[in-house]
Design an enzyme around this catalytic site. Sequence first.
Site, mmCIF file in Angstrom:
data_model
loop_
_atom_site.group_PDB
_atom_site.id
_atom_site.type_symbol
_atom_site.label_atom_id
_atom_site.label_comp_id
_atom_site.label_asym_id
_atom_site.label_seq_id
_atom_site.Cartn_x
_atom_site.Cartn_y
_atom_site.Cartn_z
ATOM 1 N N ARG A 1 1.232 9.982 14.238
ATOM 2 C CA ARG A 1 2.307 9.341 13.497
ATOM 3 C C ARG A 1 3.086 8.450 14.449
ATOM 4 O O ARG A 1 2.822 8.411 15.627
ATOM 5 C CB ARG A 1 3.224 10.393 12.878
ATOM 6 C CG ARG A 1 2.621 11.077 11.653
ATOM 7 C CD ARG A 1 3.693 11.661 10.764
ATOM 8 N NE ARG A 1 4.678 10.642 10.385
ATOM 9 C CZ ARG A 1 5.822 10.924 9.783
ATOM 10 N NH1 ARG A 1 6.136 12.172 9.496
ATOM 11 N NH2 ARG A 1 6.666 9.964 9.460
ATOM 12 N N CYS B 1 -1.982 7.274 -1.769
ATOM 13 C CA CYS B 1 -2.363 6.366 -0.675
ATOM 14 C C CYS B 1 -2.973 7.119 0.496
ATOM 15 O O CYS B 1 -3.509 6.513 1.415
ATOM 16 C CB CYS B 1 -1.164 5.537 -0.224
ATOM 17 S SG CYS B 1 0.114 6.477 0.600
ATOM 18 N N LYS C 1 0.820 -1.224 0.000
ATOM 19 C CA LYS C 1 0.000 0.000 0.000
ATOM 20 C C LYS C 1 0.854 1.275 0.000
ATOM 21 O O LYS C 1 0.343 2.348 -0.271
ATOM 22 C CB LYS C 1 -0.993 -0.003 1.168
ATOM 23 C CG LYS C 1 -0.396 0.061 2.561
ATOM 24 C CD LYS C 1 -1.498 -0.054 3.610
ATOM 25 C CE LYS C 1 -0.959 -0.047 5.022
ATOM 26 N NZ LYS C 1 -0.380 1.222 5.439
ATOM 27 N N ASP C 2 2.155 1.152 0.268
ATOM 28 C CA ASP C 2 3.049 2.320 0.198
ATOM 29 C C ASP C 2 3.562 2.593 -1.216
ATOM 30 O O ASP C 2 4.136 3.651 -1.474
ATOM 31 C CB ASP C 2 4.270 2.120 1.113
ATOM 32 C CG ASP C 2 3.914 2.156 2.600
ATOM 33 O OD1 ASP C 2 2.860 2.734 2.941
ATOM 34 O OD2 ASP C 2 4.680 1.596 3.401
ATOM 35 N N ARG D 1 -8.587 7.983 4.897
ATOM 36 C CA ARG D 1 -9.493 6.880 4.543
ATOM 37 C C ARG D 1 -10.180 6.308 5.772
ATOM 38 O O ARG D 1 -11.397 6.088 5.782
ATOM 39 C CB ARG D 1 -8.695 5.772 3.819
ATOM 40 C CG ARG D 1 -9.489 4.486 3.580
ATOM 41 C CD ARG D 1 -8.586 3.352 3.092
ATOM 42 N NE ARG D 1 -7.576 2.985 4.076
ATOM 43 C CZ ARG D 1 -7.778 2.174 5.109
ATOM 44 N NH1 ARG D 1 -8.972 1.648 5.323
ATOM 45 N NH2 ARG D 1 -6.797 1.878 5.941
ATOM 46 N N ARG D 2 -9.384 6.066 6.814
ATOM 47 C CA ARG D 2 -9.966 5.522 8.044
ATOM 48 C C ARG D 2 -10.880 6.534 8.718
ATOM 49 O O ARG D 2 -11.986 6.193 9.157
ATOM 50 C CB ARG D 2 -8.849 5.086 9.001
ATOM 51 C CG ARG D 2 -8.119 3.830 8.540
ATOM 52 C CD ARG D 2 -6.941 3.481 9.435
ATOM 53 N NE ARG D 2 -6.312 2.232 9.014
ATOM 54 C CZ ARG D 2 -5.014 1.985 9.089
ATOM 55 N NH1 ARG D 2 -4.184 2.917 9.555
ATOM 56 N NH2 ARG D 2 -4.521 0.822 8.702
ATOM 57 N N ARG E 1 2.147 4.394 18.833
ATOM 58 C CA ARG E 1 0.698 4.648 18.728
ATOM 59 C C ARG E 1 -0.076 3.926 19.827
ATOM 60 O O ARG E 1 -0.950 4.514 20.464
ATOM 61 C CB ARG E 1 0.200 4.224 17.344
ATOM 62 C CG ARG E 1 0.825 5.050 16.223
ATOM 63 C CD ARG E 1 0.291 4.639 14.863
ATOM 64 N NE ARG E 1 1.068 5.275 13.797
ATOM 65 C CZ ARG E 1 0.599 5.587 12.604
ATOM 66 N NH1 ARG E 1 -0.656 5.336 12.303
ATOM 67 N NH2 ARG E 1 1.369 6.144 11.696
#
Length: 306
Positions: A147, A240, A83-84, A129-130, A153
């Site tokens: 980040r 992305c 996805k990157d 997106r989330r 996180r």
Amino acid sequence: MSSISPPLRLGTRRSVMATTQSGLVADRLTELTGRAVELVGVVTFGDVTKGDLTQLGGTGVFVSALRDELIEGSIDFAVHSLKDLPTTPDPRVVIAAIPPRDDPRDALVGVAKLADLPSGAKIGTGSPRRIAQLRMIRPDLDYVPIRGNADTRIGRVTSGELQGVVLAAAGLGRLGREAEISQIFEVEEILPAPGQGALAVECRSDRADMIELLSVLDDARTRAEVTAERAVLNALEAGCAAPLGTYAAEHGHDLVLTAAAVAVDGRRAVRKSAAGSSSAPMDLGRDLAAEMIAEGAGTLIGEQAH
């Protein structure tokens, strides 16, 4: 033979997540071919910048330094989170293998399931997106951009600063942290990022020997699924960081693809599904994207870009 051949040099970002997933690929390649592999840590722009990745375009910030090392010949191949990777091909490199995909879904690490959190609870995620899709479910929660690696996180939940963070289930699985997941979001609730849960094994396009060697890692089913997902992303000209979710799954000889572009406030969405031959995943993705564009998906993604 394997004792004579020098170890293959696998380029990887230096984060725990990256080295873990690269190590899994290295071990599998050695198991299948007998070739020894050594990891070579590479610092990427995305690792050192303090900027907001969504403002930097997102796609490619973790990739370009690894590609530079490949082109220069200081590594033989590289492993990326798929996805990157930018969807625009770079003729100098080729995705030689896409191994079987891990869980593509998103996961909540938090004090409770999303539905049980009090109004105003703080949820951390750096992904538009989330955020867009979470707002469709719980518009009353406070979504905080964050980040850092998974440990950082999750630490913000443990400390009580946040009531939850949303991360990729695959990454948590690779780190052995599944026990901390309070909820896995089904794809009907939150569509993953295109290619989420999959890895890309990349080498120079002029290295026929490496392309052949790495092909043992390739999973045709996963490749078809993620190709369809990324074709939607490419056709919508979205990076992305865009509020776009996609998910494709093979059913028999067919591929069923679902995609959604969601306004960042969660109030509007264009969501479409289509089925097509798993032998033509690119066409399926492009056709579905065209239908979405006709219904205004490009506008929703453009709003995020601005």
